[in-house]
Motif scaffolding. Structure first.
Motif, PDB file in Angstrom:
ATOM      1  N   LEU A 167       0.894  -1.229   0.084  1.00  0.00           N
ATOM      2  CA  LEU A 167       0.045  -0.106   0.044  1.00  0.00           C
ATOM      3  C   LEU A 167       0.960   1.257  -0.119  1.00  0.00           C
ATOM      4  N   LEU A 168       1.771   1.434   0.786  1.00  0.00           N
ATOM      5  CA  LEU A 168       2.587   2.717   0.926  1.00  0.00           C
ATOM      6  C   LEU A 168       3.097   2.985  -0.394  1.00  0.00           C
ATOM      7  N   PRO A 169       3.851   2.225  -1.124  1.00  0.00           N
ATOM      8  CA  PRO A 169       4.441   2.452  -2.414  1.00  0.00           C
ATOM      9  C   PRO A 169       3.136   3.194  -3.335  1.00  0.00           C
ATOM     10  N   LYS A 170       2.074   2.586  -3.306  1.00  0.00           N
ATOM     11  CA  LYS A 170       0.892   2.969  -4.179  1.00  0.00           C
ATOM     12  C   LYS A 170       0.431   4.332  -3.998  1.00  0.00           C
ATOM     13  N   LEU A 171       0.488   4.671  -2.589  1.00  0.00           N
ATOM     14  CA  LEU A 171       0.200   6.069  -2.168  1.00  0.00           C
ATOM     15  C   LEU A 171       1.328   7.071  -2.284  1.00  0.00           C
ATOM     16  N   LEU A 172       2.571   6.790  -2.678  1.00  0.00           N
ATOM     17  CA  LEU A 172       3.621   7.644  -2.749  1.00  0.00           C
ATOM     18  C   LEU A 172       3.142   8.870  -3.708  1.00  0.00           C
ATOM     19  N   PRO A 173       2.614   8.616  -5.065  1.00  0.00           N
ATOM     20  CA  PRO A 173       2.126   9.922  -5.669  1.00  0.00           C
ATOM     21  C   PRO A 173       1.402  10.903  -5.429  1.00  0.00           C
ATOM     22  N   LEU A 174       0.825  10.657  -3.967  1.00  0.00           N
ATOM     23  CA  LEU A 174       0.360  11.840  -2.982  1.00  0.00           C
ATOM     24  C   LEU A 174       1.438  12.644  -2.471  1.00  0.00           C
ATOM     25  N   GLY A 175       2.639  12.087  -2.400  1.00  0.00           N
ATOM     26  CA  GLY A 175       3.509  12.649  -1.603  1.00  0.00           C
ATOM     27  C   GLY A 175       3.790  11.929  -0.675  1.00  0.00           C
ATOM     28  N   VAL A 176       5.251  11.829  -0.120  1.00  0.00           N
ATOM     29  CA  VAL A 176       5.830  10.853   0.908  1.00  0.00           C
ATOM     30  C   VAL A 176       4.879  11.061   2.173  1.00  0.00           C
ATOM     31  N   LEU A 177       4.946  12.407   2.644  1.00  0.00           N
ATOM     32  CA  LEU A 177       4.362  12.677   4.082  1.00  0.00           C
ATOM     33  C   LEU A 177       2.691  12.302   4.102  1.00  0.00           C
ATOM     34  N   PRO A 178       2.150  12.716   2.793  1.00  0.00           N
ATOM     35  CA  PRO A 178       0.740  12.399   2.840  1.00  0.00           C
ATOM     36  C   PRO A 178       0.377  11.027   2.778  1.00  0.00           C
ATOM     37  N   ALA A 179       1.267  10.176   2.067  1.00  0.00           N
ATOM     38  CA  ALA A 179       1.082   8.760   2.171  1.00  0.00           C
ATOM     39  C   ALA A 179       1.442   8.268   3.365  1.00  0.00           C
ATOM     40  N   ILE A 180       2.200   8.677   4.233  1.00  0.00           N
ATOM     41  CA  ILE A 180       2.417   8.120   5.631  1.00  0.00           C
ATOM     42  C   ILE A 180       1.327   8.222   6.496  1.00  0.00           C
ATOM     43  N   LEU A 181       0.847   9.310   6.133  1.00  0.00           N
ATOM     44  CA  LEU A 181      -0.382   9.992   7.386  1.00  0.00           C
ATOM     45  C   LEU A 181      -1.620   9.103   6.825  1.00  0.00           C
ATOM     46  N   LEU A 182      -1.834   8.850   5.298  1.00  0.00           N
ATOM     47  CA  LEU A 182      -2.921   8.160   4.911  1.00  0.00           C
ATOM     48  C   LEU A 182      -2.726   6.673   5.396  1.00  0.00           C
ATOM     49  N   SER A 183      -1.778   6.315   5.060  1.00  0.00           N
ATOM     50  CA  SER A 183      -1.315   4.652   5.460  1.00  0.00           C
ATOM     51  C   SER A 183      -1.701   4.513   6.973  1.00  0.00           C
ATOM     52  N   GLY A 184      -1.440   5.525   7.713  1.00  0.00           N
ATOM     53  CA  GLY A 184      -1.459   5.270   9.130  1.00  0.00           C
ATOM     54  C   GLY A 184      -2.790   5.137   9.693  1.00  0.00           C
ATOM     55  N   VAL A 185      -3.603   6.248   9.159  1.00  0.00           N
ATOM     56  CA  VAL A 185      -5.166   6.246   9.502  1.00  0.00           C
ATOM     57  C   VAL A 185      -5.835   5.160   8.947  1.00  0.00           C
ATOM     58  N   ILE A 186      -5.465   4.652   7.847  1.00  0.00           N
ATOM     59  CA  ILE A 186      -6.196   3.256   7.240  1.00  0.00           C
ATOM     60  C   ILE A 186      -5.671   2.201   8.279  1.00  0.00           C
ATOM     61  N   TRP A 187      -4.314   2.160   8.634  1.00  0.00           N
ATOM     62  CA  TRP A 187      -4.006   1.113   9.403  1.00  0.00           C
ATOM     63  C   TRP A 187      -4.686   1.197  10.950  1.00  0.00           C
ATOM     64  N   GLY A 188      -4.854   2.431  11.329  1.00  0.00           N
ATOM     65  CA  GLY A 188      -5.640   2.368  12.613  1.00  0.00           C
ATOM     66  C   GLY A 188      -7.049   2.063  12.543  1.00  0.00           C
ATOM     67  N   LEU A 189      -7.787   2.493  11.213  1.00  0.00           N
ATOM     68  CA  LEU A 189      -9.282   2.322  11.393  1.00  0.00           C
ATOM     69  C   LEU A 189      -9.348   0.579  11.139  1.00  0.00           C
ATOM     70  N   TRP A 190      -8.191  -0.027  10.283  1.00  0.00           N
ATOM     71  CA  TRP A 190      -8.502  -1.332  10.201  1.00  0.00           C
ATOM     72  C   TRP A 190      -8.580  -2.235  11.333  1.00  0.00           C
TER      73      TRP A 190
END
Length: 314
Positions: A167-190
């Protein structure tokens, strides 16, 4: 983003499906809780494997999942060492900080809470009292964490193969920090199927537990993402996840007897335990340590075209 939506639908759908016996049964008291939790940890990996093998079908599937390449041996081993030390250090440092702030009832000298728990367990099994001081057993916990980090690697990979591997590499086009933030929220909600039952935050209402879990997952997920981006593979964050889970019990080792821990405030799960991880993440961000540049430099020419992973683009 179509593939990301497919992945999330599978990961979340399977996690809720696996957790259904707990919701309609005895909850966290279920004798099958451990097995169900392990099965739930596998759902992100299952989702990633389904997407990679049946939807994307890249030429290099191991590369798309972050399993390969591992880079130079010395560098790879260095990140594995960091993967063990850093998460354990973050868990441990949260305890004295919580004690200083008055939210963690600690006993760092007599280990009275750990003594009480140990005595109760021995009495319940009919075993004799400890033949050595409780401090010896405390020291052995550090050895157990080292062993547990590697034993936990397989179940931790069940999560990391999905979250940081794919997932994290797939979100990197959003920018590194947005990708990390979004992946963290997703992980928490999971984690919601278990958190809503009282897991990790037994004293908090379900909604607050989920919010706190997202906060913790953003910060700890950022640390795991740093290991992923700089090592260029999923092995370091998977080992870090295993070490993190193995060290979670330290909050019981150093608590005072008869006290209750409010995990919304204390331990790495609570706000006081987020202080040091937040400082670490800010330092990593300001010093450019989230850049995947070094990982890209280890990939042979043409690899980016082979699977389209943002980690391999210069």
């Amino acid at each position: 983003m179509r593939n990301v939506l497919i992945f999330l639908t599978l990961a979340f759908g399977l996690s809720w499906l696996v957790a259904l016996p707990l919701r309609f049964g005895d909850g966290l008291a279920s004798p099958f809780f451990g097995l169900i939790a392990l099965l739930m940890m596998a759902t992100p990996a299952i989702a990633a494997l389904v997407v990679v093998f049946f939807v994307e079908k890249p030429a290099r599937r191991a590369h798309a999942l972050g399993l390969w390449p591992i880079g130079r041996p010395g560098r790879f081993l260095g990140y594995l060492a960091l993967a063990i030390v850093v998460p354990v250090a973050l868990i441990l440092v949260a305890l004295p900080i919580g004690a200083l702030l008055g939210v963690y009832p600690a006993d760092f000298v007599g280990f009275s809470g750990f003594q009480a728990v140990t005595d109760a367990q021995l009495e319940a099994t009919g075993a004799p009292a400890l033949p050595f001081p409780i401090g010896v057993l405390v020291a052995l916990q550090f050895v157990n964490v080292l062993i547990g980090a590697f034993l936990n690697l397989i179940p931790a990979m069940g999560e990391e193969l999905g979250w940081r591997g794919w997932l994290l590499p797939k979100l990197l086009p959003l920018g590194v920090l947005p990708a990390i933030l979004l992946s963290g929220v997703i992980w928490g909600l999971w984690h919601a199927p278990l958190v809503l039952l009282g897991y990790n935050y037994p004293l908090a209402p379900g909604w607050l537990g989920v919010v706190m879990m997202c906060g913790m997952c953003i910060l700890i997920g950022a640390v795991f993402s740093w290991l992923r981006l700089r090592s260029g593979s999923v092995w370091a964050p998977a080992l870090a996840h295993g070490a993190f889970n193995a060290a979670a019990g330290f909050s019981i080792v150093f608590v005072a007897a008869g006290e209750v821990i409010d995990t919304t405030q204390a331990t790495v799960l609570g706000w006081s335990g987020w202080i040091v991880p937040l400082v670490l993440v800010v330092v990593l961000a300001l010093t450019g340590k989230f850049s995947p540049r070094e990982a890209a430099e280890r990939v042979e020419p043409g690899a980016a075209e082979a699977d389209g992973s943002p980690l391999t683009r210069r």
